[in-house]
Design a protein around this motif. Structure first.
Motif, PDB file in Angstrom:
ATOM      1  N   SER A 517       0.839  -1.200   0.000  1.00 12.85           N
ATOM      2  CA  SER A 517       0.000   0.000   0.000  1.00 12.85           C
ATOM      3  C   SER A 517       0.872   1.247   0.000  1.00 12.85           C
ATOM      4  N   ASN A 518       0.320   2.339  -0.522  1.00  8.22           N
ATOM      5  CA  ASN A 518       1.024   3.620  -0.481  1.00  8.22           C
ATOM      6  C   ASN A 518       0.807   4.362   0.825  1.00  8.22           C
ATOM      7  N   CYS A 519      -0.268   4.007   1.525  1.00  8.32           N
ATOM      8  CA  CYS A 519      -0.608   4.700   2.769  1.00  8.32           C
ATOM      9  C   CYS A 519      -1.100   3.680   3.788  1.00  8.32           C
ATOM     10  N   GLN A 520      -0.697   3.865   5.038  1.00  2.75           N
ATOM     11  CA  GLN A 520      -1.134   3.006   6.134  1.00  2.75           C
ATOM     12  C   GLN A 520      -2.330   3.669   6.807  1.00  2.75           C
ATOM     13  N   MET A 521      -3.449   2.979   6.847  1.00  2.49           N
ATOM     14  CA  MET A 521      -4.669   3.565   7.395  1.00  2.49           C
ATOM     15  C   MET A 521      -5.155   2.760   8.589  1.00  2.49           C
ATOM     16  N   ALA A 522      -5.748   3.468   9.561  1.00  2.00           N
ATOM     17  CA  ALA A 522      -6.281   2.821  10.755  1.00  2.00           C
ATOM     18  C   ALA A 522      -7.402   3.664  11.335  1.00  2.00           C
ATOM     19  N   THR A 523      -8.367   2.993  11.941  1.00  3.40           N
ATOM     20  CA  THR A 523      -9.327   3.688  12.800  1.00  3.40           C
ATOM     21  C   THR A 523      -8.938   3.379  14.242  1.00  3.40           C
ATOM     22  N   ALA A 524      -9.134   4.331  15.129  1.00  8.33           N
ATOM     23  CA  ALA A 524      -8.754   4.171  16.532  1.00  8.33           C
ATOM     24  C   ALA A 524      -9.946   4.449  17.429  1.00  8.33           C
ATOM     25  N   ARG A 525     -10.034   3.683  18.493  1.00  6.62           N
ATOM     26  CA  ARG A 525     -11.145   3.839  19.419  1.00  6.62           C
ATOM     27  C   ARG A 525     -11.139   5.224  20.072  1.00  6.62           C
ATOM     28  N   PRO A 526     -12.272   5.898  20.089  1.00  6.44           N
ATOM     29  CA  PRO A 526     -12.356   7.149  20.847  1.00  6.44           C
ATOM     30  C   PRO A 526     -12.087   6.905  22.323  1.00  6.44           C
ATOM     31  N   GLY A 527     -11.426   7.849  22.961  1.00  4.73           N
ATOM     32  CA  GLY A 527     -11.169   7.756  24.385  1.00  4.73           C
ATOM     33  C   GLY A 527      -9.916   7.007  24.757  1.00  4.73           C
ATOM     34  N   VAL A 528      -9.225   6.416  23.772  1.00  6.71           N
ATOM     35  CA  VAL A 528      -8.026   5.626  24.058  1.00  6.71           C
ATOM     36  C   VAL A 528      -6.770   6.477  23.915  1.00  6.71           C
ATOM     37  N   MET A 529      -6.689   7.261  22.853  1.00  5.92           N
ATOM     38  CA  MET A 529      -5.538   8.136  22.657  1.00  5.92           C
ATOM     39  C   MET A 529      -5.703   9.405  23.515  1.00  5.92           C
ATOM     40  N   LYS A 530      -4.598  10.085  23.778  1.00  6.16           N
ATOM     41  CA  LYS A 530      -4.621  11.235  24.669  1.00  6.16           C
ATOM     42  C   LYS A 530      -4.484  12.549  23.898  1.00  6.16           C
ATOM     43  N   ARG A 531      -5.386  13.480  24.172  1.00  2.00           N
ATOM     44  CA  ARG A 531      -5.312  14.813  23.579  1.00  2.00           C
ATOM     45  C   ARG A 531      -4.188  15.606  24.228  1.00  2.00           C
ATOM     46  N   LEU A 532      -3.470  16.376  23.431  1.00  2.00           N
ATOM     47  CA  LEU A 532      -2.438  17.255  23.966  1.00  2.00           C
ATOM     48  C   LEU A 532      -3.079  18.548  24.466  1.00  2.00           C
ATOM     49  N   PRO A 533      -2.509  19.188  25.473  1.00  2.95           N
ATOM     50  CA  PRO A 533      -3.032  20.487  25.907  1.00  2.95           C
ATOM     51  C   PRO A 533      -2.936  21.494  24.756  1.00  2.95           C
ATOM     52  N   PRO A 534      -3.958  22.306  24.531  1.00  3.70           N
ATOM     53  CA  PRO A 534      -3.910  23.297  23.447  1.00  3.70           C
ATOM     54  C   PRO A 534      -2.740  24.260  23.625  1.00  3.70           C
ATOM     55  N   ASP A 535      -2.080  24.553  22.519  1.00  5.76           N
ATOM     56  CA  ASP A 535      -0.955  25.493  22.528  1.00  5.76           C
ATOM     57  C   ASP A 535      -1.279  26.622  21.552  1.00  5.76           C
ATOM     58  N   LYS A 536      -1.727  27.750  22.087  1.00  4.81           N
ATOM     59  CA  LYS A 536      -2.157  28.861  21.236  1.00  4.81           C
ATOM     60  C   LYS A 536      -1.006  29.521  20.500  1.00  4.81           C
ATOM     61  N   SER A 537       0.226  29.196  20.871  1.00  5.08           N
ATOM     62  CA  SER A 537       1.380  29.795  20.198  1.00  5.08           C
ATOM     63  C   SER A 537       1.775  29.029  18.925  1.00  5.08           C
ATOM     64  N   ARG A 538       1.192  27.866  18.715  1.00  8.62           N
ATOM     65  CA  ARG A 538       1.572  27.059  17.547  1.00  8.62           C
ATOM     66  C   ARG A 538       1.125  27.742  16.258  1.00  8.62           C
ATOM     67  N   LYS A 539       1.929  27.575  15.231  1.00  5.81           N
ATOM     68  CA  LYS A 539       1.606  28.097  13.906  1.00  5.81           C
ATOM     69  C   LYS A 539       1.419  26.928  12.944  1.00  5.81           C
ATOM     70  N   GLY A 540       0.552  27.119  11.975  1.00  5.40           N
ATOM     71  CA  GLY A 540       0.319  26.088  10.978  1.00  5.40           C
ATOM     72  C   GLY A 540      -0.125  26.697   9.670  1.00  5.40           C
ATOM     73  N   SER A 541      -0.275  25.843   8.667  1.00  2.00           N
ATOM     74  CA  SER A 541      -0.671  26.302   7.330  1.00  2.00           C
ATOM     75  C   SER A 541      -2.040  25.749   6.963  1.00  2.00           C
ATOM     76  N   ILE A 542      -2.804  26.535   6.251  1.00  2.06           N
ATOM     77  CA  ILE A 542      -4.095  26.098   5.728  1.00  2.06           C
ATOM     78  C   ILE A 542      -3.954  25.888   4.225  1.00  2.06           C
ATOM     79  N   ILE A 543      -4.257  24.675   3.794  1.00  2.00           N
ATOM     80  CA  ILE A 543      -4.152  24.316   2.375  1.00  2.00           C
ATOM     81  C   ILE A 543      -5.564  24.015   1.885  1.00  2.00           C
ATOM     82  N   ARG A 544      -6.067  24.854   0.995  1.00  2.00           N
ATOM     83  CA  ARG A 544      -7.436  24.685   0.499  1.00  2.00           C
ATOM     84  C   ARG A 544      -7.430  23.764  -0.719  1.00  2.00           C
TER      85      ARG A 544
END
Length: 697
Positions: A517-544
């Motif tokens: 395969s060209n891409c590895q895909m998975a679904t993950a159970r909700p509630g199992v992985m951990k959310r990171l604390p929000p970091d308002k200083s992070r920068k990112g890009s929006i690709i439309r």
């Protein structure tokens, strides 16, 4: 006049799994030691199809049962014939063995085509009806992949059907609610999540079933394109028993003691819930390792030990590079009685030591889920895991968000850990239609080429992911509880995604990786992985990403959508949930409200009430309060389940709770083996005593 092709499967009886069912050497499940039964949801699908036929104005349509399996699978077809199926087709061939969901869906889809052509006169007036998932796989992938192969609408998680205005209307589960829909056109695929009106075999039906001749086809008859192991897009690394529960499973007979344990558990800082495995070292790419012989990051302990032993031997011989090992050195190693290697294994290990280039390249993506204005919590959890994986791979995290005017939600995704947000906006993407979303998500994945794509294992994710992965020819693993970057060096697989998930109703665990395969895909159970604390200083890009959709890209007509009303605080310290075991709506309201108030007053804590899916469907409470796989996954300090049996879908949603208490009148309820403390008794009798005790303490 519609016809109904019902997919049925013979599966191991998961209620009979014991330690004797596992190979003591490999840990693999030995299926031959288990009795087999019809998959329960497929039995419900058979009844569902019969109900559809009854609702048909003509009632002359045929119900045809179809299964794929060994010759002994004819038992499940005889079962179906005894319960009003008109015909039965067995697809059996040795070459079909070892198939994953892709190599299962593909032959079944081709068998459906042949049934339609040879047995139904090439009609387009038919439904493919299937249980949502099977207990031996629990993936929910095959029906959606069949729909993708046949280019049919897929109505997933159906629970009821009615005939109105000349057509069938299906009630189905969606995240946080339900919908009534119809397919835009026939044929269509329907997957059944629940239908509690079983069919029973009559004496005459049993005799008829035994006398009928089955239609038996092999691969030469249906000519599928993905067959068995070779056609599969995933491979199993290992199968092993689940870890023993860390829950205490302690029975309490005295209400006073039960109340005191509640108080003590709340005040304690020590949780008893499941936690992330902190023993695994963060993955390091081979080129960054201080020792070029370092292979501590193999997918299995056995593989790592084999490389460690060989590295020690090479170092003792003064070898600095595996490429320098000639035939004479190989003979020296093989002659060492402590190595216990054969020449082929040694060659594979030496080749693996020289493998350093990652098998995949690209970003780590999350396919976001939202309701149009609010992001599903599982999306943020997946971004946290994606950040961890991407950092190990030295790449970026991307998030795909599709819908109507969804760009304003991008900022929160960046704060949660994403680097690039791929925005797809179109009016036809709201509300969610599996076919339209499959089209745009597959298009953006194909264009930008991520190496990993993660989806939430919600009702939406579990239909979208199989369709996207099948369309793109990518492997997909469902319902993962652990995702790690590891190597399988002997196979030349470097920095691949090892995906661990429960199977057989949680009775076994399997670690799986993608292949071909060209891409590895998975679904993950909700509630199992951990959310990171929000970091308002992070920068990112929006690709439309621009798309051009028409109404022809939609697969269903949405007649009505019902979602939970009101607000709920599932971030509360304590959640008190009621189930169908409570006798009435009034009792539900009184038990939950009285106990919530008593706990809040006694412990000065935030307390919220929840409910099982059964309680919601009984009309006891609004759906916004539903807890579980098809509701909301929660992780409070204390979770109290009252009159809830403990079905796996519910327990998945509460697994991250620190301490689980249960009140149940059934001493054999599954939840009693998955909680910390429980008391056996009627909820309406126990709760008033508990409220009084808490008030007196």
């Amino acid at each position: 006049m519609s016809h109904y092709i019902v997919l049925v499967k013979q599966v191991p009886d998961v209620t009979q799994i014991t330690d004797n069912a596992f190979d003591p050497e490999t840990g693999n499940l030995m299926r031959g030691r288990l009795a087999t039964v019809i998959n329960e949801l497929d039995a419900q699908a058979l009844a569902f199809a019969d109900r559809m036929r009854q609702l048909d104005a003509t009632s002359d349509g045929k119900v045809i049962a179809l299964t794929m399996g060994p010759p002994m699978a004819e038992e499940v077809l005889r079962y179906s014939l005894a319960r009003r199926a008109d015909m039965a087709v067995l697809l059996t061939d040795r070459s079909l063995g070892g198939a994953d969901t892709v190599a299962t869906a593909n032959p079944l889809a081709y068998a459906v085509r042949k049934i339609v052509k040879d047995l139904l006169g090439d009609t387009k007036d038919y439904f493919v009806v299937s249980g949502m998932q099977s207990v031996d796989g629990d993936t929910a992938q095959v029906p959606a992949q069949i729909a993708e192969e046949l280019a049919l609408p897929c109505i997933a998680y159906a629970t009821d059907v009615e005939r109105k205005n000349g057509h069938l209307e299906f009630t189905r589960i969606i995240s946080g609610g339900s919908q009534i829909v119809t397919p835009k056109e026939l044929p269509a695929v329907i997957t059944v999540a629940k239908y509690e009106y079983p069919l029973f075999a009559t004496f005459a039906g049993g005799r008829r079933a035994n006398d009928m001749k089955l239609v038996v086809w092999g691969t030469d008859d249906v000519k599928p394109t993905q067959i068995g192991v070779k056609g599969s897009k995933t491979r199993v690394i290992r199968v092993f028993p689940p870890p023993h529960t860390s829950r205490k499973c302690r029975a309490i007979e005295d209400v006073g003691e039960f109340a005191q344990l509640f108080i003590d558990s709340y005040k304690s800082n020590q949780g008893n819930g499941e936690a992330d495995d902190k023993t695994k070292a963060n993955y390091v790419l081979p080129r960054k390792r201080a020792d070029k012989f370092d292979r501590h990051y193999e997918g299995t302990k056995k593989e790592s030990e084999a490389f460690i032993n060989l590295a020690e031997k090479l170092e003792a011989l003064g070898i600095k590079d595996a490429a320098d090992v000639n035939d004479a050195i190989k003979e020296n190693i093989l002659a060492d009685i402590d190595t216990k290697l054969n020449k082929r294994t040694l060659d594979n290990l030496l080749s693996g030591m020289q493998a350093v280039k990652p098998s995949y390249s690209g970003e780590v993506w999350v396919i976001a889920e939202h309701n149009g204005s609010e992001m599903h919590p599982a999306t943020f959890e997946l971004i946290g895991k994606a950040r961890d994986l991407a950092d190990s791979l030295e790449t970026k995290v991307g998030v795909v968000i599709a819908g109507e005017k969804v760009e304003p939600m991008a900022a929160a995704l960046i704060e949660a850990g994403a680097d690039n947000i791929y925005v797809i906006e179109d009016d036809l993407l709201e509300p969610f239609d599996p076919a339209a979303h499959r089209t745009v998500v597959a298009e953006v994945v194909k264009k930008y080429g991520p190496q990993i794509a993660l989806y939430a294992a919600t009702p939406r994710g579990r239909v979208l992911a199989p369709m996207v992965s099948y369309r793109l020819g990518c492997g997909l693993t469902a319902d993962c509880t652990s995702l790690d970057i590891r190597d399988s060096s002997r196979k030349g697989d470097i920095a691949v995604l090892m995906q661990t998930r429960p199977a057989l109703g949680g009775n076994v665990m399997a670690t799986i990786c993608t292949k071909d395969s060209n891409c590895q895909m998975a679904t993950a159970r909700p509630g199992v992985m951990k959310r990171l604390p929000p970091d308002k200083s992070r920068k990112g890009s929006i690709i439309r990403h621009e798309v051009k959709l028409t109404k022809d890209d939609l697969s269903m007509n949405i007649i009505k959508t019902e979602v939970g009303l009101g607000t709920v605080n599932f971030d509360a310290d304590i959640i008190v949930s009621g189930g169908k075991g409570i006798s009435s709506k009034d009792s539900f309201e009184k038990c939950t409200s009285d106990l919530c108030k008593a706990l809040a007053d006694k412990l000065d804590a935030e307390v919220e009430y929840g409910a099982s899916r059964a309680a919601v469907e009984q009309g006891y409470v609004e759906r916004v309060h539903q807890v579980g796989q098809t509701g909301t996954a929660v992780g409070p300090r204390i979770y109290l389940a009252m009159g809830i049996s403990g079905a796996i879908q519910h327990m998945i949603g509460v697994a991250n709770s620190e301490t689980i208490f249960a009140i149940n009148s059934d001493p054999n309820a599954p939840i009693l083996k998955q909680c910390d403390y429980y008391i056996v008794g009627n909820v309406e009798d126990i709760v008033p005593q508990l409220v009084e005790t808490l008030g007196a303490k």
